[in-house]
Design an enzyme around this catalytic site. Structure first.
Site, short mmCIF file in Angstrom:
data_model
loop_
_atom_site.label_atom_id
_atom_site.label_comp_id
_atom_site.label_asym_id
_atom_site.label_seq_id
_atom_site.Cartn_x
_atom_site.Cartn_y
_atom_site.Cartn_z
N ASP A 8 0.71 -1.24 -0.06
CA ASP A 8 0.09 0.24 -0.17
C ASP A 8 0.71 1.48 0.06
O ASP A 8 2.22 1.05 0.57
CB ASP A 8 -1.35 -0.02 0.83
CG ASP A 8 -1.48 1.35 1.44
OD1 ASP A 8 -2.78 1.77 1.06
OD2 ASP A 8 -1.59 1.93 2.84
N ASP B 243 -0.39 5.55 1.16
CA ASP B 243 -0.18 6.09 2.13
C ASP B 243 0.45 5.19 3.65
O ASP B 243 -1.25 4.94 3.82
CB ASP B 243 -1.50 7.00 1.68
CG ASP B 243 -1.38 7.60 0.41
OD1 ASP B 243 -0.98 7.50 -0.72
OD2 ASP B 243 -2.00 8.94 1.04
N ASP C 242 -2.06 -0.81 5.80
CA ASP C 242 -1.76 -0.08 6.76
C ASP C 242 -3.30 0.03 7.71
O ASP C 242 -3.22 0.48 8.64
CB ASP C 242 -1.42 1.43 7.08
CG ASP C 242 -2.02 1.72 6.86
OD1 ASP C 242 -2.82 1.95 4.98
OD2 ASP C 242 -2.28 3.56 6.87
O1 LIG Z 1 -6.58 7.76 0.45
C1 LIG Z 1 -5.91 7.65 -0.43
O2 LIG Z 1 -5.49 8.48 -1.42
C2 LIG Z 1 -4.65 6.78 -0.74
O3 LIG Z 1 -4.33 5.87 0.43
P1 LIG Z 1 -3.46 4.23 -0.10
O4 LIG Z 1 -2.33 4.77 -0.17
O5 LIG Z 1 -3.30 3.88 2.12
O6 LIG Z 1 -4.59 3.37 -0.24
MG LIG Z 2 -2.90 3.66 3.57
#
Ligand SMILES: O=C(O)COP(=O)(O)O
Ligand SMILES: [Mg+2]
EC number: 3.1.3.18
Length: 229
Positions: free
Chosen positions: A13, A15, A175
């Protein structure tokens, strides 16, 4: 967990897992809110709103002010929010410690790495290029590309396939509960969650196979050949 000896691919993942992006997301969200004469949210509040993509983040940011916009206005505000974020996605964002090194070690061990994020794909690619993670990732799948967002498993299944692995031999590192749900729905047997991300629920309560506090803890859990570590 038992050492995952047959790991053929790792999908991360973005973020809250590889990159701490909440600072720039907060700035962009607050710019969009200011244009509606709404007060800003502190970064700590926005942390708990990230993970479902930009549209969800805007909805959550508005809901925290008890605001629900009518559809056309919501779409217009969303477009401005996305534009603000796309213009400055990497001012305050940074990779978590061990991100680059972990991807390097996995690559050297012959384990391809991919990425599955709910972030708009062009913005995700921009961030990854700026942080030199792009060339370390064999397959990148973001949102707004025709695939439904996580927890729908289609994007993860696509990445696993592109990496030349199968759900049985791939590992997901995320996460929050959305990543775990996505991975299970895709048929992945091994899911690792990081404890330092944006989950509002304690990750230890979610039922992952392993919770790590640092990305450096991932490689030892994979029982890779000694030389690779
Ligand atoms: O919410 C976002 O913009 C991205 O979230 P993710 O990389 O954890 O999938
Ligand atoms: Mg994430």
């Amino acid at each position: 967990m038992e050492p995952f000896e047959d790991c053929r691919a790792v999908v991360f993942d973005l973020d809250g897992t590889l990159a701490d992006t909440v600072g720039d997301l907060t700035t962009a969200l607050n710019r969009a809110l200011a244009e509606l004469d709404l007060p800003p949210h502190p970064e700590e509040a926005v942390r708990g709103m990230v993970g479902g993509g930009l549209a969800k983040l805007l909805t959550r940011g508005l809901a925290a002010h008890d605001v629900v916009l009518e559809r056309a206005e919501h779409e217009a505000v969303l477009a401005r929010f996305v534009a603000h974020y796309a213009a400055n996605p990497a001012e305050r964002s940074k990779l978590y410690p061990g991100a680059r090194q972990t991807l390097n070690v996995l690559r050297e061990a012959g384990i391809p790495c991919g990425l599955c994020t709910n972030k708009h794909e062009p913005i995700a690619r921009d961030l990854l290029t700026r942080s030199a993670l792009g060339r370390r990732s064999g397959a990148i799948q973001g949102s707004e590309t025709g695939f439904p967002r996580k927890p729908d498993p289609a994007c993860l299944i696509h990445v696993v396939k592109k990496l030349g692995a199968s759900p049985e031999t791939a590992l997901m590192v995320g996460d929050n509960a959305t990543d775990l749900k996505t991975a299970r729905a895709a048929g992945l047997k091994r899911v690792v969650l990081v404890s330092y991300g944006y989950s509002v629920t304690p990750v230890t309560d979610l039922g992952a196979d392993l919770v790590i506090t640092h990305l450096h803890d991932l490689v030892p859990a994979l029982a890779l050949p000694e030389r690779a570590q």
